[in-house]
Write a protein that holds these residues in place. Structure first.
Motif, PDB file in Angstrom:
ATOM      1  N   TYR A  89      83.960  42.470  50.327  1.00 10.59           N
ATOM      2  CA  TYR A  89      84.542  43.049  49.113  1.00 10.59           C
ATOM      3  C   TYR A  89      84.919  41.945  48.116  1.00 10.59           C
ATOM      4  CZ  TYR A  89      87.779  45.425  46.016  1.00 10.59           C
ATOM      5  OH  TYR A  89      88.411  45.899  44.901  1.00 10.59           O
ATOM      6  N   SER A  90      85.528  40.875  48.601  1.00  6.47           N
ATOM      7  CA  SER A  90      85.926  39.763  47.721  1.00  6.47           C
ATOM      8  C   SER A  90      84.709  39.082  47.117  1.00  6.47           C
ATOM      9  CB  SER A  90      86.754  38.743  48.502  1.00  6.47           C
ATOM     10  OG  SER A  90      87.934  39.323  48.964  1.00  6.47           O
ATOM     11  N   TRP A  91      83.650  38.935  47.892  1.00  5.58           N
ATOM     12  CA  TRP A  91      82.446  38.301  47.382  1.00  5.58           C
ATOM     13  C   TRP A  91      81.842  39.154  46.271  1.00  5.58           C
ATOM     14  CZ3 TRP A  91      77.245  39.466  47.066  1.00  5.58           C
ATOM     15  CH2 TRP A  91      76.418  38.398  46.704  1.00  5.58           C
ATOM     16  N   ASN A  92      81.747  40.480  46.480  1.00  7.63           N
ATOM     17  CA  ASN A  92      81.203  41.380  45.455  1.00  7.63           C
ATOM     18  C   ASN A  92      82.046  41.365  44.191  1.00  7.63           C
ATOM     19  OD1 ASN A  92      79.034  42.180  47.019  1.00  7.63           O
ATOM     20  ND2 ASN A  92      80.070  43.987  47.817  1.00  7.63           N
ATOM     21  N   LEU A  93      83.366  41.359  44.337  1.00 10.37           N
ATOM     22  CA  LEU A  93      84.258  41.317  43.186  1.00 10.37           C
ATOM     23  C   LEU A  93      84.110  39.991  42.433  1.00 10.37           C
ATOM     24  CD1 LEU A  93      86.471  42.909  41.705  1.00 10.37           C
ATOM     25  CD2 LEU A  93      88.135  41.771  43.174  1.00 10.37           C
ATOM     26  N   ASN A  94      83.971  38.897  43.162  1.00 12.16           N
ATOM     27  CA  ASN A  94      83.765  37.593  42.538  1.00 12.16           C
ATOM     28  C   ASN A  94      82.450  37.558  41.770  1.00 12.16           C
ATOM     29  OD1 ASN A  94      84.304  34.816  42.008  1.00 12.16           O
ATOM     30  ND2 ASN A  94      82.896  34.276  43.642  1.00 12.16           N
ATOM     31  N   GLU A  95      81.408  38.139  42.336  1.00 11.50           N
ATOM     32  CA  GLU A  95      80.106  38.169  41.660  1.00 11.50           C
ATOM     33  C   GLU A  95      80.168  39.005  40.377  1.00 11.50           C
ATOM     34  OE1 GLU A  95      76.285  36.919  41.158  1.00 11.50           O
ATOM     35  OE2 GLU A  95      77.689  36.282  42.701  1.00 11.50           O
ATOM     36  N   LEU A  96      80.848  40.150  40.428  1.00 10.35           N
ATOM     37  CA  LEU A  96      80.997  40.992  39.239  1.00 10.35           C
ATOM     38  C   LEU A  96      81.775  40.263  38.144  1.00 10.35           C
ATOM     39  CD1 LEU A  96      80.684  43.692  37.751  1.00 10.35           C
ATOM     40  CD2 LEU A  96      82.791  44.431  38.883  1.00 10.35           C
ATOM     41  N   ASN A  97      82.852  39.594  38.508  1.00 11.37           N
ATOM     42  CA  ASN A  97      83.635  38.853  37.512  1.00 11.37           C
ATOM     43  C   ASN A  97      82.851  37.688  36.931  1.00 11.37           C
ATOM     44  OD1 ASN A  97      85.911  40.475  37.513  1.00 11.37           O
ATOM     45  ND2 ASN A  97      86.782  39.420  39.264  1.00 11.37           N
ATOM     46  N   LYS A  98      82.015  37.057  37.748  1.00 13.53           N
ATOM     47  CA  LYS A  98      81.157  35.975  37.236  1.00 13.53           C
ATOM     48  C   LYS A  98      80.175  36.526  36.210  1.00 13.53           C
ATOM     49  CE  LYS A  98      77.421  33.482  39.130  1.00 13.53           C
ATOM     50  NZ  LYS A  98      76.740  32.992  40.313  1.00 13.53           N
ATOM     51  N   GLN A  99      79.593  37.701  36.497  1.00 17.38           N
ATOM     52  CA  GLN A  99      78.659  38.320  35.557  1.00 17.38           C
ATOM     53  C   GLN A  99      79.370  38.737  34.273  1.00 17.38           C
ATOM     54  OE1 GLN A  99      76.991  41.480  37.871  1.00 17.38           O
ATOM     55  NE2 GLN A  99      75.591  40.138  38.982  1.00 17.38           N
ATOM     56  N   ARG A 100      80.583  39.255  34.390  1.00 12.69           N
ATOM     57  CA  ARG A 100      81.352  39.636  33.184  1.00 12.69           C
ATOM     58  C   ARG A 100      81.657  38.412  32.332  1.00 12.69           C
ATOM     59  NH1 ARG A 100      85.681  43.808  35.822  1.00 12.69           N
ATOM     60  NH2 ARG A 100      84.306  45.587  35.902  1.00 12.69           N
ATOM     61  N   LEU A 101      81.968  37.294  32.964  1.00 16.74           N
ATOM     62  CA  LEU A 101      82.241  36.065  32.215  1.00 16.74           C
ATOM     63  C   LEU A 101      80.998  35.597  31.469  1.00 16.74           C
ATOM     64  CD1 LEU A 101      84.218  33.773  31.529  1.00 16.74           C
ATOM     65  CD2 LEU A 101      83.396  32.599  33.569  1.00 16.74           C
ATOM     66  N   ILE A 102      79.855  35.662  32.120  1.00 16.31           N
ATOM     67  CA  ILE A 102      78.600  35.279  31.461  1.00 16.31           C
ATOM     68  C   ILE A 102      78.324  36.211  30.281  1.00 16.31           C
ATOM     69  CG2 ILE A 102      76.097  35.161  31.770  1.00 16.31           C
ATOM     70  CD1 ILE A 102      76.643  34.209  34.652  1.00 16.31           C
ATOM     71  N   ALA A 103      78.533  37.516  30.475  1.00 15.24           N
ATOM     72  CA  ALA A 103      78.315  38.485  29.392  1.00 15.24           C
ATOM     73  C   ALA A 103      79.270  38.217  28.230  1.00 15.24           C
ATOM     74  CB  ALA A 103      78.490  39.906  29.916  1.00 15.24           C
ATOM     75  N   ALA A 104      80.521  37.905  28.536  1.00 14.65           N
ATOM     76  CA  ALA A 104      81.492  37.600  27.473  1.00 14.65           C
ATOM     77  C   ALA A 104      81.079  36.351  26.709  1.00 14.65           C
ATOM     78  CB  ALA A 104      82.882  37.425  28.067  1.00 14.65           C
ATOM     79  N   ASN A 105      80.574  35.352  27.408  1.00 16.10           N
ATOM     80  CA  ASN A 105      80.112  34.132  26.733  1.00 16.10           C
ATOM     81  C   ASN A 105      78.921  34.412  25.836  1.00 16.10           C
ATOM     82  OD1 ASN A 105      82.040  32.376  27.753  1.00 16.10           O
ATOM     83  ND2 ASN A 105      80.833  31.923  29.577  1.00 16.10           N
ATOM     84  N   HIS A 106      78.004  35.258  26.295  1.00 18.74           N
ATOM     85  CA  HIS A 106      76.842  35.586  25.462  1.00 18.74           C
ATOM     86  C   HIS A 106      77.264  36.373  24.219  1.00 18.74           C
ATOM     87  CE1 HIS A 106      73.785  35.193  29.004  1.00 18.74           C
ATOM     88  NE2 HIS A 106      74.436  34.087  28.763  1.00 18.74           N
ATOM     89  N   ALA A 107      78.146  37.349  24.399  1.00 21.11           N
ATOM     90  CA  ALA A 107      78.614  38.128  23.244  1.00 21.11           C
ATOM     91  C   ALA A 107      79.339  37.222  22.249  1.00 21.11           C
ATOM     92  CB  ALA A 107      79.528  39.257  23.714  1.00 21.11           C
ATOM     93  N   GLN A 108      80.167  36.318  22.753  1.00 25.23           N
ATOM     94  CA  GLN A 108      80.894  35.389  21.885  1.00 25.23           C
ATOM     95  C   GLN A 108      79.936  34.463  21.132  1.00 25.23           C
ATOM     96  OE1 GLN A 108      84.190  35.498  21.364  1.00 25.23           O
ATOM     97  NE2 GLN A 108      84.012  33.889  19.838  1.00 25.23           N
ATOM     98  N   LEU A 109      78.876  34.029  21.819  1.00 19.18           N
ATOM     99  CA  LEU A 109      77.877  33.169  21.174  1.00 19.18           C
ATOM    100  C   LEU A 109      77.283  33.857  19.953  1.00 19.18           C
ATOM    101  CD1 LEU A 109      75.865  30.654  21.324  1.00 19.18           C
ATOM    102  CD2 LEU A 109      74.375  32.220  22.568  1.00 19.18           C
ATOM    103  N   PHE A 110      76.924  35.134  20.072  1.00 17.14           N
ATOM    104  CA  PHE A 110      76.301  35.834  18.950  1.00 17.14           C
ATOM    105  C   PHE A 110      77.308  36.158  17.854  1.00 17.14           C
ATOM    106  CE2 PHE A 110      73.435  36.863  22.534  1.00 17.14           C
ATOM    107  CZ  PHE A 110      72.407  36.044  22.117  1.00 17.14           C
ATOM    108  N   LEU A 111      78.519  36.473  18.221  1.00 12.28           N
ATOM    109  CA  LEU A 111      79.532  36.709  17.182  1.00 12.28           C
ATOM    110  C   LEU A 111      79.830  35.423  16.415  1.00 12.28           C
ATOM    111  CD1 LEU A 111      82.029  39.189  18.861  1.00 12.28           C
ATOM    112  CD2 LEU A 111      80.459  39.627  16.977  1.00 12.28           C
ATOM    113  N   GLU A 112      79.823  34.297  17.088  1.00 13.31           N
ATOM    114  CA  GLU A 112      80.025  33.018  16.390  1.00 13.31           C
ATOM    115  C   GLU A 112      78.865  32.724  15.447  1.00 13.31           C
ATOM    116  OE1 GLU A 112      82.629  30.971  16.319  1.00 13.31           O
ATOM    117  OE2 GLU A 112      83.771  32.281  17.661  1.00 13.31           O
ATOM    118  N   GLU A 113      77.653  33.066  15.840  1.00  8.61           N
ATOM    119  CA  GLU A 113      76.507  32.861  14.942  1.00  8.61           C
ATOM    120  C   GLU A 113      76.600  33.777  13.723  1.00  8.61           C
ATOM    121  OE1 GLU A 113      72.688  32.904  16.699  1.00  8.61           O
ATOM    122  OE2 GLU A 113      73.101  31.150  17.926  1.00  8.61           O
ATOM    123  N   ILE A 114      77.033  35.012  13.936  1.00 10.28           N
ATOM    124  CA  ILE A 114      77.211  35.923  12.804  1.00 10.28           C
ATOM    125  C   ILE A 114      78.316  35.410  11.892  1.00 10.28           C
ATOM    126  CG2 ILE A 114      77.952  38.257  12.172  1.00 10.28           C
ATOM    127  CD1 ILE A 114      76.506  39.251  14.687  1.00 10.28           C
TER     128      ILE A 114
END
Length: 146
Positions: free
Chosen positions: A45-70
């Motif tokens: 359970y902890s491993w799955n939760l860690n993987e999901l949070n890692k993916q959310r962090l990557i998604a947040a970084n990608h969204a932030q990258l595009f908002l900064e470009e805009i």
């Protein structure tokens, strides 16, 4: 002469019955199995939760990258950026943030006369189905210098 006191037999009996019985060993093994199963479940359970949070962090970084470009664009060219956006142009830039499986990025813009709200939606295939992350920002038209 005085008679010698008799030796106690409890010492002899104690030496004969040292060790654990089969029942005690089976109970101890059962307890160990129950505890191990709980710990393994908690670890997964902890491993799955860690993987999901890692993916959310990557998604947040990608969204932030595009908002900064805009944000770096002129107010009147926000629409051009959104229309001409192609995710394939950014795969090389994602190396610093990581990549997501089957990633898709979409923009939604609510245009006003002086303020535009842009929402970046990042979606990807996670461990248990499709996941999404949204990030919004408002952009205002700069007042012209008089």
């Amino acid at each position: 002469m005085f008679p010698r006191p008799a030796r106690k037999r409890s010492r002899m009996k104690r030496n004969l019955y040292q060790g654990f019985t089969l029942l005690e060993l089976m109970v101890a093994a059962g307890i160990l199995v129950i505890i191990s199963t709980g710990l393994i479940t908690l670890f997964i359970y902890s491993w799955n939760l860690n993987e999901l949070n890692k993916q959310r962090l990557i998604a947040a970084n990608h969204a932030q990258l595009f908002l900064e470009e805009i944000k770096a664009c002129a107010y009147d060219s926000i629409d051009d950026y959104i229309i001409n956006f192609n995710i394939d142009d950014y795969h090389a830039d994602f190396g610093q943030f990581g990549r997501l499986t089957d990633e898709n990025i979409t923009f939604d813009a609510d245009y006003g006369s002086h303020v535009t709200t842009v929402t970046v939606t990042v979606s990807w295939r996670g461990l248990k189905g499709r996941k999404t992350y949204e990030l919004s920002s408002k952009f205002a038209r700069q007042k012209s210098a008089l």
